[in-house]
Design a protein around this motif. Sequence first.
Motif, short mmCIF file in Angstrom:
data_model
loop_
_atom_site.label_atom_id
_atom_site.label_comp_id
_atom_site.label_asym_id
_atom_site.label_seq_id
_atom_site.Cartn_x
_atom_site.Cartn_y
_atom_site.Cartn_z
N LEU A 229 0.82 -1.20 0.00
CA LEU A 229 0.00 0.00 0.00
C LEU A 229 0.86 1.26 0.00
O LEU A 229 1.93 1.29 0.61
CB LEU A 229 -0.91 0.02 1.23
N ASN A 253 -2.70 3.96 -4.43
CA ASN A 253 -3.91 3.42 -3.80
C ASN A 253 -5.20 3.85 -4.46
O ASN A 253 -6.26 3.74 -3.85
CB ASN A 253 -3.99 3.79 -2.31
N ARG A 469 -8.91 -1.80 3.94
CA ARG A 469 -7.51 -1.45 3.99
C ARG A 469 -7.17 -0.69 5.27
O ARG A 469 -6.07 -0.81 5.79
CB ARG A 469 -7.12 -0.61 2.77
N SER A 476 -5.72 -8.21 1.50
CA SER A 476 -6.42 -7.58 0.39
C SER A 476 -7.84 -8.10 0.25
O SER A 476 -8.55 -7.73 -0.69
CB SER A 476 -5.66 -7.83 -0.92
N THR A 479 -10.61 -5.48 0.12
CA THR A 479 -10.52 -4.66 -1.09
C THR A 479 -11.03 -5.43 -2.30
O THR A 479 -11.71 -4.88 -3.16
CB THR A 479 -9.07 -4.22 -1.32
N VAL A 494 -6.64 -6.26 -8.23
CA VAL A 494 -6.15 -6.06 -6.86
C VAL A 494 -4.96 -6.98 -6.61
O VAL A 494 -5.09 -8.20 -6.67
CB VAL A 494 -7.26 -6.32 -5.83
N LEU A 497 -1.21 -8.44 -1.14
CA LEU A 497 -0.24 -7.69 -0.36
C LEU A 497 0.97 -8.57 -0.06
O LEU A 497 0.89 -9.80 -0.17
CB LEU A 497 -0.89 -7.19 0.92
#
Length: 568
Positions: A229, A253, A469, A476, A479, A494, A497
């Motif tokens: 992020l 982001n 988030r 993730s 999201t 997406v 992470l």
Amino acid sequence: MAPSTANGSLAGAKLHGRAFYESIGSPKFVLAPMVDQSEFAWRMLTRSFLTPAENAKLLAYTPMLHARLYEETAKYRESHFEATRPPESHPGATSPAPSLEPSVPFLDGNPALDRPLFVQFCANDPEHLLGAARLVAPYCDAVDLNLGCPQGIARRGHYGAFLQEDQELIYNLINTLHKNLPVPVTAKIRILETKEDTLAYAKNVLAAGASIITVHGRRREQKGHMTGLADWEYLRYLRENLPKETVIFANGNVLQHGDLEMCLEATGADAVMSAEGNLSDPGIFAEPPAPGQEGREYWRGIDGKGGWRIDAVFRRYMDIIHRHAFQREPPTRRPLFVVGDDEGWLVEDGKEGGQEEEGPARKKRKRDGGGKNEKCTSPNVIGMRPHLFHLMRHLISIHTDIRDALARCHVGDIPTIEKILDMVERRVAQGLIEYERTGGESIKTPEPEPKVEGDLAAESAGTGDVGGRDHDPESSVATVKKCKRPWWVAQPIVRPLPKEALANGSISLSKKEKRKQEEAAAAAAHADGHTEVDAIDQRQSSSSVEGIKDTTANMGKPAATTSGLVCG
């Protein structure tokens, strides 16, 4: 707003800083510079979703250009920046540099089509940068210096984010343009390890003469599976500690339209920039139509969530390619299908328009005209397949025959791409029909959740806040749920992470980092009286991204995204 010329000057004097920003309309939204991906046709596609009033608030950047190559090589200039109509014939590689005087406007920087526009260069030599910048200055509003590219090619070429240790060189690059260029200079940077270091970096860029500073809220090592992020708190810190008149653009982001205002509010920036979010949805800057006003291009589901239809975006894109890259009218097209229209065309000839006949591929291409690859040196044509793969990522993960057809298509093979468009239109129509027939049940399939460790997985699965988030920075999952749309709707990709990528094997710790974490965990366990098992758990749950290796290069499965497309 003060009247301005096309290159940011007022009454013959070059404007600077906020005065310059206001002279180009104080744009609120910014289409990011992306390597080979923010070319004229894609900028036009992005602008096409906006009203004339909204377009005045959109600033676009060119793809990053290599300053030395642009200054020295005519072929490179011709294949990357089409500001004026090309001559009837090209004299070859030894042709002289073009005149600095504007000629008949063509595509890039055309005042009637493509403004405001910043041209971005990467460079490590002030004289090469100035030479290249002078060539584009008549056709843009400002020249931007890329100080954010984190890719390996930037490391090898010593540019982009790999200049950040040499603050003197950065100052000289910007200051040379500031003193000698007729248009303003701007710069795009990444954050450093601390807020204080980042502030000092930004002050150096501004002191050198940058009128605008764009800050990507990620560090240089945050790329690929380690992207993670962006840290908006760094940008807020800069906003609060730089002079109030400083113009700051925020980057990072931004996946959906709603993220734009969230970013502006959180960072206090003057404008927000989108890169990958725009590649997945070029309509990201446009206000969604009100319920009941969707028309044929925008789809809204039973749950109220919606987005621009992939077939509609694909059509717009192809029409722009025809009109601008090839200077001809696009084919006559039937209205986009909506449920309730006649469905007879879906079964015409008993096959989809994109399906191929039996016989050798070479003969087929010769028969249907698809073997003629048109104007393959145009950046607008070369960028088509990468754009379509990114735009249709979710669609082609289900309809793999469309993916395969696009993969087989040659650069410039416009007839074949038109057939692929026909395939897409038919599949979308069928998807819409099935959605209505089943009351939305046709798209309710179990969604695989990112693989994470122990308690984190349970916590992610149980969260009721799809904003996610803010409350679960290591996952993730929320999201993905927030962004999920049917496959016929343009939507973001997406990334997992870093912790998720580590858990699912996409990346692995280097031996050095494993040893370092083992020693740190063992020391911490000994100090706290924990067991060795506790130490191992602590080591495995570390969120550090230092020393992590990407393992997908040696695996059969594709990576989550094509990270090399977006630079800086």
